[in-house]
Motif scaffolding. Structure first.
Motif, PDB file in Angstrom:
ATOM      1  N   PRO A 130     -11.023  24.920  -3.202  1.00 24.62           N
ATOM      2  CA  PRO A 130      -9.884  24.789  -4.217  1.00 24.62           C
ATOM      3  C   PRO A 130      -8.619  25.407  -3.658  1.00 24.62           C
ATOM      4  CG  PRO A 130     -12.016  25.878  -5.029  1.00 24.62           C
ATOM      5  CD  PRO A 130     -12.083  25.980  -3.608  1.00 24.62           C
ATOM      6  N   ALA A 131      -7.532  25.155  -4.279  1.00 24.59           N
ATOM      7  CA  ALA A 131      -6.199  25.656  -3.780  1.00 24.59           C
ATOM      8  C   ALA A 131      -6.126  26.775  -4.381  1.00 24.59           C
ATOM      9  CB  ALA A 131      -5.023  24.641  -4.624  1.00 24.59           C
ATOM     10  N   ARG A 132      -5.445  27.878  -3.949  1.00 26.54           N
ATOM     11  CA  ARG A 132      -5.188  29.226  -4.396  1.00 26.54           C
ATOM     12  C   ARG A 132      -4.077  29.667  -4.082  1.00 26.54           C
ATOM     13  NH1 ARG A 132      -7.975  34.040  -0.911  1.00 26.54           N
ATOM     14  NH2 ARG A 132      -5.796  33.864  -0.257  1.00 26.54           N
ATOM     15  N   SER A 133      -3.363  30.651  -5.188  1.00 27.78           N
ATOM     16  CA  SER A 133      -2.107  31.439  -5.164  1.00 27.78           C
ATOM     17  C   SER A 133      -2.710  32.849  -5.115  1.00 27.78           C
ATOM     18  CB  SER A 133      -1.347  31.098  -6.346  1.00 27.78           C
ATOM     19  OG  SER A 133      -0.871  29.928  -6.292  1.00 27.78           O
ATOM     20  N   PHE A 134      -1.931  33.783  -4.419  1.00 25.63           N
ATOM     21  CA  PHE A 134      -2.322  35.177  -4.082  1.00 25.63           C
ATOM     22  C   PHE A 134      -1.043  36.168  -4.637  1.00 25.63           C
ATOM     23  CE2 PHE A 134      -4.041  38.812  -1.818  1.00 25.63           C
ATOM     24  CZ  PHE A 134      -5.284  38.857  -2.203  1.00 25.63           C
ATOM     25  N   VAL A 135      -1.149  36.807  -5.556  1.00 28.28           N
ATOM     26  CA  VAL A 135       0.063  37.359  -5.923  1.00 28.28           C
ATOM     27  C   VAL A 135      -0.200  38.920  -6.345  1.00 28.28           C
ATOM     28  CG1 VAL A 135       1.779  37.541  -7.892  1.00 28.28           C
ATOM     29  CG2 VAL A 135       0.503  35.606  -7.511  1.00 28.28           C
ATOM     30  N   ALA A 136       0.592  39.633  -5.628  1.00 24.98           N
ATOM     31  CA  ALA A 136       0.625  41.288  -5.887  1.00 24.98           C
ATOM     32  C   ALA A 136       1.257  41.613  -7.176  1.00 24.98           C
ATOM     33  CB  ALA A 136       1.435  41.877  -4.716  1.00 24.98           C
ATOM     34  N   ILE A 155      -8.809  37.119 -11.372  1.00 27.01           N
ATOM     35  CA  ILE A 155      -8.728  35.769 -10.843  1.00 27.01           C
ATOM     36  C   ILE A 155      -8.618  34.820 -12.244  1.00 27.01           C
ATOM     37  CG2 ILE A 155     -10.030  34.012  -9.571  1.00 27.01           C
ATOM     38  CD1 ILE A 155     -11.506  36.338  -8.204  1.00 27.01           C
ATOM     39  N   GLU A 156      -7.810  33.805 -12.147  1.00 31.26           N
ATOM     40  CA  GLU A 156      -7.883  33.006 -13.158  1.00 31.26           C
ATOM     41  C   GLU A 156      -8.057  31.657 -12.434  1.00 31.26           C
ATOM     42  OE1 GLU A 156      -3.880  33.215 -15.073  1.00 31.26           O
ATOM     43  OE2 GLU A 156      -3.222  31.546 -13.759  1.00 31.26           O
ATOM     44  N   ALA A 157      -8.482  30.470 -13.203  1.00 34.58           N
ATOM     45  CA  ALA A 157      -8.658  29.344 -12.479  1.00 34.58           C
ATOM     46  C   ALA A 157      -8.557  27.958 -13.498  1.00 34.58           C
ATOM     47  CB  ALA A 157     -10.264  29.530 -12.091  1.00 34.58           C
ATOM     48  N   ILE A 158      -8.368  26.910 -12.810  1.00 34.92           N
ATOM     49  CA  ILE A 158      -8.440  25.743 -13.230  1.00 34.92           C
ATOM     50  C   ILE A 158      -9.806  25.130 -12.760  1.00 34.92           C
ATOM     51  CG2 ILE A 158      -7.196  23.550 -13.938  1.00 34.92           C
ATOM     52  CD1 ILE A 158      -4.691  25.118 -13.264  1.00 34.92           C
ATOM     53  N   ALA A 159     -10.620  24.477 -13.420  1.00 31.25           N
ATOM     54  CA  ALA A 159     -11.757  23.724 -13.034  1.00 31.25           C
ATOM     55  C   ALA A 159     -11.816  22.215 -13.696  1.00 31.25           C
ATOM     56  CB  ALA A 159     -13.018  24.198 -13.654  1.00 31.25           C
ATOM     57  N   HIS A 160     -12.440  21.433 -12.827  1.00 34.71           N
ATOM     58  CA  HIS A 160     -12.406  19.609 -13.525  1.00 34.71           C
ATOM     59  C   HIS A 160     -13.717  19.376 -13.358  1.00 34.71           C
ATOM     60  CE1 HIS A 160     -12.088  15.376 -13.381  1.00 34.71           C
ATOM     61  NE2 HIS A 160     -11.382  15.975 -14.375  1.00 34.71           N
ATOM     62  N   LYS A 161     -14.447  18.739 -14.324  1.00 37.03           N
ATOM     63  CA  LYS A 161     -15.617  18.037 -14.292  1.00 37.03           C
ATOM     64  C   LYS A 161     -15.500  16.756 -14.721  1.00 37.03           C
ATOM     65  CE  LYS A 161     -19.445  20.275 -14.918  1.00 37.03           C
ATOM     66  NZ  LYS A 161     -20.562  21.096 -15.745  1.00 37.03           N
ATOM     67  N   THR A 162     -15.920  15.730 -13.977  1.00 36.73           N
ATOM     68  CA  THR A 162     -15.653  14.333 -14.430  1.00 36.73           C
ATOM     69  C   THR A 162     -17.021  14.119 -15.419  1.00 36.73           C
ATOM     70  OG1 THR A 162     -15.158  13.500 -12.195  1.00 36.73           O
ATOM     71  CG2 THR A 162     -15.886  11.930 -13.738  1.00 36.73           C
ATOM     72  N   PRO A 163     -16.662  13.865 -16.664  1.00 34.43           N
ATOM     73  CA  PRO A 163     -17.681  13.534 -17.820  1.00 34.43           C
ATOM     74  C   PRO A 163     -18.683  12.638 -17.247  1.00 34.43           C
ATOM     75  CG  PRO A 163     -15.383  13.644 -18.771  1.00 34.43           C
ATOM     76  CD  PRO A 163     -15.261  13.431 -17.381  1.00 34.43           C
ATOM     77  N   GLN A 164     -19.918  12.862 -17.649  1.00 30.44           N
ATOM     78  CA  GLN A 164     -21.258  12.171 -17.359  1.00 30.44           C
ATOM     79  C   GLN A 164     -21.354  10.779 -18.377  1.00 30.44           C
ATOM     80  OE1 GLN A 164     -22.844  12.185 -14.340  1.00 30.44           O
ATOM     81  NE2 GLN A 164     -21.281  13.713 -13.993  1.00 30.44           N
TER      82      GLN A 164
END
Length: 116
Positions: free
Chosen positions: A88-94, A106-115
């Motif tokens: 995954p892409a990532r940003s790293f912030v102090a 850690i926060e995230a964006i996820a994606h799942k193609t619906p079945q």
């Protein structure tokens, strides 16, 4: 009832938007140590993803907030063990401080193609 006025994760249209997961244990106590803090934050992130029926395999972007920028190289090595390529892409912030004495969030964006 949720102790916070926001969702740990929110799923819509195949996406999961995950609120920041702190480097705390399952009881909300800050985890000491560098590698242990990274692993705790990732475990909390995984739990939050589960609330919207997603896993770490569905993550497409993360943002790390850390109280010590020197953690970057260790976080990179940890990232390689958690995520398969393409990672995954990532940003790293102090940041100056995190809630509950945590050192990593850690926060995230996820994606799942619906079945069908």
């Amino acid at each position: 009832m949720n102790a916070h006025p926001y969702s740990p994760a929110f799923g819509i249209a195949g996406f999961g938007f995950v609120s920041g997961a702190l480097s705390v244990d399952e009881h909300g106590v800050a985890v000491p140590g560098r590698r242990d803090a990274l692993e705790a934050a990732m475990a909390r992130l995984s739990e939050r993803l589960g609330t919207v029926d997603m896993t770490l395999e569905d993550v497409v972007k993360t943002t790390y907030f850390v109280t010590d920028i020197s953690l970057r190289d260790e976080a990179n090595r940890h990232y390689e063990t958690v995520f398969a390529e393409p990672r995954p892409a990532r940003s790293f912030v102090a940041v100056a401080d995190l809630p509950y004495g945590a050192t990593v969030e850690i926060e995230a964006i996820a994606h799942k193609t619906p079945q069908p």
